[in-house]
Design an enzyme around this catalytic site. Sequence first.
Site, PDB file in Angstrom:
ATOM      1  N   ASN A  98     -39.683  51.433  70.478  1.00  0.00           N
ATOM      2  CA  ASN A  98     -38.846  51.483  71.684  1.00  0.00           C
ATOM      3  C   ASN A  98     -39.174  50.217  72.489  1.00  0.00           C
ATOM      4  O   ASN A  98     -40.324  50.050  72.923  1.00  0.00           O
ATOM      5  CB  ASN A  98     -39.226  52.714  72.503  1.00  0.00           C
ATOM      6  CG  ASN A  98     -38.047  53.531  72.985  1.00  0.00           C
ATOM      7  OD1 ASN A  98     -38.258  54.559  73.591  1.00  0.00           O
ATOM      8  ND2 ASN A  98     -36.816  53.125  72.761  1.00  0.00           N
ATOM      9  N   ASN A 131     -31.711  52.215  81.855  1.00  0.00           N
ATOM     10  CA  ASN A 131     -31.287  52.158  80.463  1.00  0.00           C
ATOM     11  C   ASN A 131     -30.545  50.850  80.190  1.00  0.00           C
ATOM     12  O   ASN A 131     -30.141  50.131  81.110  1.00  0.00           O
ATOM     13  CB  ASN A 131     -30.350  53.334  80.149  1.00  0.00           C
ATOM     14  CG  ASN A 131     -31.060  54.665  80.188  1.00  0.00           C
ATOM     15  OD1 ASN A 131     -32.081  54.838  79.534  1.00  0.00           O
ATOM     16  ND2 ASN A 131     -30.528  55.598  80.955  1.00  0.00           N
ATOM     17  N   CYS A 166     -39.267  57.674  81.135  1.00  0.00           N
ATOM     18  CA  CYS A 166     -39.232  57.230  79.735  1.00  0.00           C
ATOM     19  C   CYS A 166     -40.649  57.323  79.201  1.00  0.00           C
ATOM     20  O   CYS A 166     -41.565  56.697  79.746  1.00  0.00           O
ATOM     21  CB  CYS A 166     -38.696  55.803  79.636  1.00  0.00           C
ATOM     22  SG  CYS A 166     -38.698  55.142  77.959  1.00  0.00           S
ATOM     23  N   GLU A 216     -30.509  58.249  72.318  1.00  0.00           N
ATOM     24  CA  GLU A 216     -30.892  58.311  73.730  1.00  0.00           C
ATOM     25  C   GLU A 216     -29.694  58.184  74.660  1.00  0.00           C
ATOM     26  O   GLU A 216     -28.814  57.346  74.455  1.00  0.00           O
ATOM     27  CB  GLU A 216     -31.895  57.204  74.057  1.00  0.00           C
ATOM     28  CG  GLU A 216     -33.289  57.463  73.510  1.00  0.00           C
ATOM     29  CD  GLU A 216     -34.336  56.625  74.209  1.00  0.00           C
ATOM     30  OE1 GLU A 216     -34.443  56.728  75.448  1.00  0.00           O
ATOM     31  OE2 GLU A 216     -35.039  55.876  73.511  1.00  0.00           O
ATOM     32  N   ARG A 217     -29.692  59.026  75.654  1.00  0.00           N
ATOM     33  CA  ARG A 217     -28.695  58.960  76.715  1.00  0.00           C
ATOM     34  C   ARG A 217     -28.762  57.592  77.391  1.00  0.00           C
ATOM     35  O   ARG A 217     -29.788  57.174  77.887  1.00  0.00           O
ATOM     36  CB  ARG A 217     -28.982  60.061  77.746  1.00  0.00           C
ATOM     37  CG  ARG A 217     -28.056  60.108  78.945  1.00  0.00           C
ATOM     38  CD  ARG A 217     -28.528  61.109  79.981  1.00  0.00           C
ATOM     39  NE  ARG A 217     -29.823  60.751  80.560  1.00  0.00           N
ATOM     40  CZ  ARG A 217     -30.334  61.315  81.652  1.00  0.00           C
ATOM     41  NH1 ARG A 217     -29.702  62.283  82.275  1.00  0.00           N
ATOM     42  NH2 ARG A 217     -31.508  60.931  82.119  1.00  0.00           N
ATOM     43  N   CYS A 228     -38.408  57.833  71.064  1.00  0.00           N
ATOM     44  CA  CYS A 228     -38.255  58.300  72.443  1.00  0.00           C
ATOM     45  C   CYS A 228     -39.461  59.167  72.768  1.00  0.00           C
ATOM     46  O   CYS A 228     -39.672  60.209  72.139  1.00  0.00           O
ATOM     47  CB  CYS A 228     -36.963  59.094  72.606  1.00  0.00           C
ATOM     48  SG  CYS A 228     -36.739  59.796  74.253  1.00  0.00           S
ATOM     49  N   GLY A 229     -40.261  58.723  73.743  1.00  0.00           N
ATOM     50  CA  GLY A 229     -41.488  59.450  74.070  1.00  0.00           C
ATOM     51  C   GLY A 229     -41.231  60.823  74.651  1.00  0.00           C
ATOM     52  O   GLY A 229     -41.853  61.811  74.243  1.00  0.00           O
ATOM     53  N   THR A 230     -40.312  60.913  75.627  1.00  0.00           N
ATOM     54  CA  THR A 230     -39.999  62.231  76.188  1.00  0.00           C
ATOM     55  C   THR A 230     -39.341  63.118  75.142  1.00  0.00           C
ATOM     56  O   THR A 230     -39.503  64.335  75.154  1.00  0.00           O
ATOM     57  CB  THR A 230     -39.092  62.107  77.429  1.00  0.00           C
ATOM     58  OG1 THR A 230     -37.949  61.303  77.105  1.00  0.00           O
ATOM     59  CG2 THR A 230     -39.837  61.503  78.604  1.00  0.00           C
TER      60      THR A 230
END
Length: 276
Positions: free
Chosen positions: A11, A62, A71, A212-213, A221-223
């Site tokens: 990322n 973003n 993030c 990802e949004r 994506c960590g979350t």
Amino acid sequence: MQFTKMQGAGNDFILVNGLKEIKENWGEFAKKVCDRHFGIGADGLMFCSSSKIADIKMNYYNSDGSRAEMCGNGIRCFSKFVFDNKIVKKKNFLVETDAGIKNIKLELDEMEKIKYIIVDMGKIDFRAELISNITEDKFILNKEIEVVGKKVRISSVSMGVPHTVLFVDNFSNCDVNILGKEIEKLKIFKNKTNVNFIKKIDETTLEIKTWERGAGRTLACGTGCCASAGIAKKLGIVKENKVLMKTEGGDVKIEIGEDYNIIMAGEAEKIFTGEI
């Protein structure tokens, strides 16, 4: 303007010292510099600012210019950025985000260089009302919906940002880009959603692919790793509290507390610095 390009599990981000650099419209700036053909190229932009409730504040945008609350891979890069640049001089410190305060712990080597970044990500919130327009559902867990003529089962939670998870047996039978793009903007979600596709490897390992949004397909994506591991535990897909998430860009370690408080651990790397 000085910037640093960094990555966490693939990322990638642009980081700026917002205590020194000021922009009137950070969203438009993010959209421009994150462009991979006409800018630096990144999944998102972060800048630091002062905080009255923590040691420093993380501001995240973003690649499409929209602001995001948090993030996961980004906050590891952010933590390394502020420590390496002596903006924050402590090994343990607090970062204010739009999703609340996050507790950071840095593991250093004998040269005082960062080896690992551990983040207390807070609790997963399973309440459907936070992310969904479906008022009759208290939770969205293993719910069947139809997307592009295909029936799929989704589970959606808030990890500071909205996340939706689909479990798959085989990625070759699942078009992550098409399904991710469509699920992200479904009307059932209040503010769109991130979409994660999960394949179980064993009781302690999950493979993840993410849409990802506001950024589209990313390597990690960590979350999303946090939300996906928690949902997998909730549904009994994994039994252990420690889960290795294998993203397309690297590994992220997740520890799930009894109250579904999530601890995330992983690396962050500086790619290069520059001036624009």
